[in-house]
Design a protein around this motif. Structure first.
Motif, PDB file in Angstrom:
ATOM      1  N   GLU A   1     -12.783  21.432  50.455  1.00  0.00           N
ATOM      2  CA  GLU A   1     -12.431  20.379  51.407  1.00  0.00           C
ATOM      3  C   GLU A   1     -13.593  20.086  52.348  1.00  0.00           C
ATOM      4  N   GLN A   2     -14.306  21.127  52.763  1.00  0.00           N
ATOM      5  CA  GLN A   2     -15.461  20.919  53.638  1.00  0.00           C
ATOM      6  C   GLN A   2     -16.526  20.078  52.947  1.00  0.00           C
ATOM      7  N   LEU A   3     -16.759  20.349  51.660  1.00  0.00           N
ATOM      8  CA  LEU A   3     -17.765  19.581  50.929  1.00  0.00           C
ATOM      9  C   LEU A   3     -17.330  18.134  50.766  1.00  0.00           C
ATOM     10  N   ARG A   4     -16.072  17.915  50.456  1.00  0.00           N
ATOM     11  CA  ARG A   4     -15.597  16.533  50.300  1.00  0.00           C
ATOM     12  C   ARG A   4     -15.789  15.752  51.592  1.00  0.00           C
ATOM     13  N   GLN A   5     -15.485  16.376  52.706  1.00  0.00           N
ATOM     14  CA  GLN A   5     -15.645  15.709  53.996  1.00  0.00           C
ATOM     15  C   GLN A   5     -17.114  15.439  54.294  1.00  0.00           C
ATOM     16  N   ALA A   6     -17.978  16.414  54.022  1.00  0.00           N
ATOM     17  CA  ALA A   6     -19.405  16.259  54.310  1.00  0.00           C
ATOM     18  C   ALA A   6     -20.050  15.192  53.438  1.00  0.00           C
ATOM     19  N   LEU A   7     -19.521  14.996  52.223  1.00  0.00           N
ATOM     20  CA  LEU A   7     -20.114  14.048  51.275  1.00  0.00           C
ATOM     21  C   LEU A   7     -19.398  12.714  51.248  1.00  0.00           C
ATOM     22  N   ALA A   8     -18.473  12.512  52.176  1.00  0.00           N
ATOM     23  CA  ALA A   8     -17.654  11.294  52.159  1.00  0.00           C
ATOM     24  C   ALA A   8     -18.500  10.018  52.269  1.00  0.00           C
ATOM     25  N   ALA A   9     -19.623  10.109  52.954  1.00  0.00           N
ATOM     26  CA  ALA A   9     -20.463   8.919  53.147  1.00  0.00           C
ATOM     27  C   ALA A   9     -21.394   8.659  51.972  1.00  0.00           C
ATOM     28  N   HIS A  10     -21.397   9.558  50.991  1.00  0.00           N
ATOM     29  CA  HIS A  10     -22.285   9.418  49.838  1.00  0.00           C
ATOM     30  C   HIS A  10     -21.505   8.943  48.611  1.00  0.00           C
ATOM     31  N   SER A  11     -22.210   8.322  47.692  1.00  0.00           N
ATOM     32  CA  SER A  11     -21.612   7.943  46.406  1.00  0.00           C
ATOM     33  C   SER A  11     -21.749   9.130  45.448  1.00  0.00           C
ATOM     34  N   ILE A  12     -20.996  10.152  45.735  1.00  0.00           N
ATOM     35  CA  ILE A  12     -21.100  11.414  45.004  1.00  0.00           C
ATOM     36  C   ILE A  12     -19.708  11.862  44.581  1.00  0.00           C
ATOM     37  N   THR A  13     -19.602  12.334  43.363  1.00  0.00           N
ATOM     38  CA  THR A  13     -18.344  12.869  42.863  1.00  0.00           C
ATOM     39  C   THR A  13     -18.291  14.369  43.127  1.00  0.00           C
ATOM     40  N   VAL A  14     -17.171  14.846  43.616  1.00  0.00           N
ATOM     41  CA  VAL A  14     -16.962  16.281  43.794  1.00  0.00           C
ATOM     42  C   VAL A  14     -15.993  16.753  42.715  1.00  0.00           C
ATOM     43  N   ALA A  15     -16.461  17.642  41.862  1.00  0.00           N
ATOM     44  CA  ALA A  15     -15.626  18.226  40.803  1.00  0.00           C
ATOM     45  C   ALA A  15     -15.223  19.630  41.218  1.00  0.00           C
ATOM     46  N   LEU A  16     -14.023  20.026  40.884  1.00  0.00           N
ATOM     47  CA  LEU A  16     -13.498  21.319  41.315  1.00  0.00           C
ATOM     48  C   LEU A  16     -13.584  22.345  40.187  1.00  0.00           C
ATOM     49  N   GLN A  17     -14.140  23.502  40.505  1.00  0.00           N
ATOM     50  CA  GLN A  17     -14.141  24.635  39.577  1.00  0.00           C
ATOM     51  C   GLN A  17     -13.120  25.665  40.069  1.00  0.00           C
ATOM     52  N   GLU A  18     -12.073  25.830  39.348  1.00  0.00           N
ATOM     53  CA  GLU A  18     -11.031  26.773  39.723  1.00  0.00           C
ATOM     54  C   GLU A  18     -10.369  27.328  38.469  1.00  0.00           C
ATOM     55  N   PRO A  19     -10.489  28.609  38.170  1.00  0.00           N
ATOM     56  CA  PRO A  19     -11.213  29.625  38.946  1.00  0.00           C
ATOM     57  C   PRO A  19     -12.712  29.571  38.679  1.00  0.00           C
ATOM     58  N   GLN A  20     -13.478  30.379  39.433  1.00  0.00           N
ATOM     59  CA  GLN A  20     -14.924  30.439  39.261  1.00  0.00           C
ATOM     60  C   GLN A  20     -15.248  31.481  38.182  1.00  0.00           C
ATOM     61  N   LEU A  21     -15.691  30.975  37.024  1.00  0.00           N
ATOM     62  CA  LEU A  21     -15.940  31.846  35.874  1.00  0.00           C
ATOM     63  C   LEU A  21     -17.410  31.891  35.483  1.00  0.00           C
ATOM     64  N   GLY A  22     -18.281  31.480  36.387  1.00  0.00           N
ATOM     65  CA  GLY A  22     -19.705  31.533  36.088  1.00  0.00           C
ATOM     66  C   GLY A  22     -20.357  30.160  36.166  1.00  0.00           C
ATOM     67  N   THR A  23     -21.676  30.168  36.109  1.00  0.00           N
ATOM     68  CA  THR A  23     -22.438  28.939  36.337  1.00  0.00           C
ATOM     69  C   THR A  23     -22.334  27.940  35.185  1.00  0.00           C
TER      70      THR A  23
END
Length: 452
Positions: free
Chosen positions: A58-80
């Motif tokens: 949620e913090q990242l989505r808010q911080a990037l709200a002014a950018h034309s950037i897609t936020v994809a969710l990794q859940e659970p975190q299983l590696g890079t």
């Protein structure tokens, strides 16, 4: 460069930062480290940027709200590798080069990415970024020949002693064409010491398919990851050192460079002199020929040509100093304009004010701009003289060439050329002080006599 997209991995928990703030939002020179990376990559004009988030997304989505950037969710975190795959949906209609990098490596340069992309113009199908640190520690290793062709990539925990002796390390940055990348990511397994899907296995799988993987090398500082407060401080020091060198290269004089701290957007002109222990916050601009004296703090302020600031001055957002104006020791400005050649040399507060050219503001003067609910403006005309220890109670206007006598509290407008004196009547009692001293000395002596 041809079509280009970026995947920035920022799904980690960042536990070593011990913070409620997402790791990649911690600032370097007043700007979140993720914003530094995005600004560097913006030089490549990527058609798509996907940030893969997990913890505190949620913090990242808010911080990037002014950018034309897609936020994809990794859940659970299983590696890079698993994290990078989470961007596939957002890039489903995209065909071209894709770079995968990390949000906690903010110093990666656009020119380095161009070098990686250039490798793919030849026979290589995957390009990885390597570096040779002073201490390889537990970095993953890149086993490559002299031509830069990668033979093997291995995580430190899975490496043999011979492989650990190699000093070419993996930064984690990888570039490949989308047609190859998704296939290679999907073929990554988790048969390793950590049971995770590792991004470097993209290169391993490409090699297994008979595809050429090439390594491009860069310096350690460019790919240094930030995982703790100590590493954040190191990155800050690294950034400040580069900024100081840039300022001096462009014609500024720093008397003690190691004590001057810049913001990410500080603008410094030529022939500017900056004395020791000066701090610039965001939004500071200093024009040619200005002097910033020691222990001054400047943020959101514009300093014109030939101006003088400090020592011990504070310029806050909205402060504007026009050509040749001067603020001295312990002067604070906020949302105020100091006209050409105007002076406020000592112990003064100018807030929500407009000071005309050539005006002189005496020591101890304050603009009383706030009544507890609203802010009000003070306007001081050209060549006006404000005597020491005056209080200008806004909203109020002081006319051109007017004089406000020292110690005045001015709450009504002063006309052009007028003298305004607001003082209580002085009471004079000749000899009173002498009689007072005599009486008190006698009383003190009598008290001392009784105490024996």
């Amino acid at each position: 460069m041809r079509e280009f997209a970026t995947i920035i991995l920022a799904a980690g928990k960042g536990t070593r930062m011990k913070s409620d703030l997402h790791k990649v939002l911690h600032p370097i020179a007043g700007r979140p480290m993720l914003e530094h990376l995005l600004a560097n990559l913006a030089e490549l004009t990527p058609t798509h940027t996907v940030v893969v988030a997990g913890d505190r997304h949620e913090q990242l989505r808010q911080a990037l709200a002014a950018h034309s950037i897609t936020v994809a969710l990794q859940e659970p975190q299983l590696g890079t590798a698993h994290a990078a795959l989470q961007a596939k949906t957002a890039l489903a209609d995209y065909s071209g080069l894709i770079m995968v990098c990390f949000g906690d490596c903010p110093m990666v340069k656009a020119e380095t990415v161009r070098r990686l992309a250039a490798v793919l113009e030849g026979d290589a199908r995957v390009a990885v970024l390597g570096f040779r640190p002073a201490d390889p520690l537990s970095y993953g290793r890149i086993i490559a020949d002299e031509a830069g062709t990668v033979r093997k990539m291995v995580e430190f925990k899975d490496a043999t002693d011979e492989e650990r002796a190699v000093d070419l390390c993996n930064s984690g940055v990888i570039v490949a064409h989308s047609d190859d990348l998704w296939r290679l990511l999907e073929s990554v397994g988790n048969d390793n010491a950590q049971g995770e899907y590792y991004l470097p296995d993209v290169a391993t799988n490409a090699i297994a398919e008979g595809l050429q993987v090439s390594v491009v090398e860069t310096g350690e500082a460019e790919v240094q990851g930030i995982n703790s407060r100590a590493e954040l401080a190191q990155a800050e020091a690294q950034w400040q050192e580069l900024k100081r060198e840039e300022a001096m290269t462009n014609g500024a004089s720093l008397r003690a460079p190691e004590t001057v701290f810049f913001s990410w957007d500080t603008e410094i002109g030529r022939d500017v002199t900056i004395e020791p222990n000066v701090v610039f916050g965001p939004g500071a601009k200093v024009a040619d020929g200005a002097t910033i004296r020691a222990f001054s703090h400047i943020e959101g302020a514009e300093i014109g040509p030939g101006c003088e600031v400090g020592p011990f001055a504070r310029l806050r957002p909205g402060a504007v100093m026009e050509k040749g104006s001067k603020v001295g020791n312990f002067v604070e400005m906020k949302k105020a304009v100091l006209g050409e050649g105007a002076k406020a040399n000592h112990l003064t507060y100018l807030g929500d004010a407009e000071v005309g050219p050539g005006a002189n503001i005496g020591a101890g003067t304050i603009t009383c701009n706030y009544d507890g609910y609203f802010k009000y403006k003070t306007v001081i005309g050209p060549r006006a003289f404000i005597g020491s220890n005056s209080a200008l109670i806004a909203p109020v206007k002081i006319g051109a060439d007017a004089i406000v006598a020292a110690g005045s509290a001015v709450s009504r407008d002063v006309a052009d050329g007028e003298l305004r004196m607001v003082r209580g009547e002085q009471l004079v009692k000749p000899g009173w002080a002498d009689r007072f001293h005599d009486a008190m000395k006698k009383k003190k002596a009598e008290k001392a006599e009784k105490g024996k």
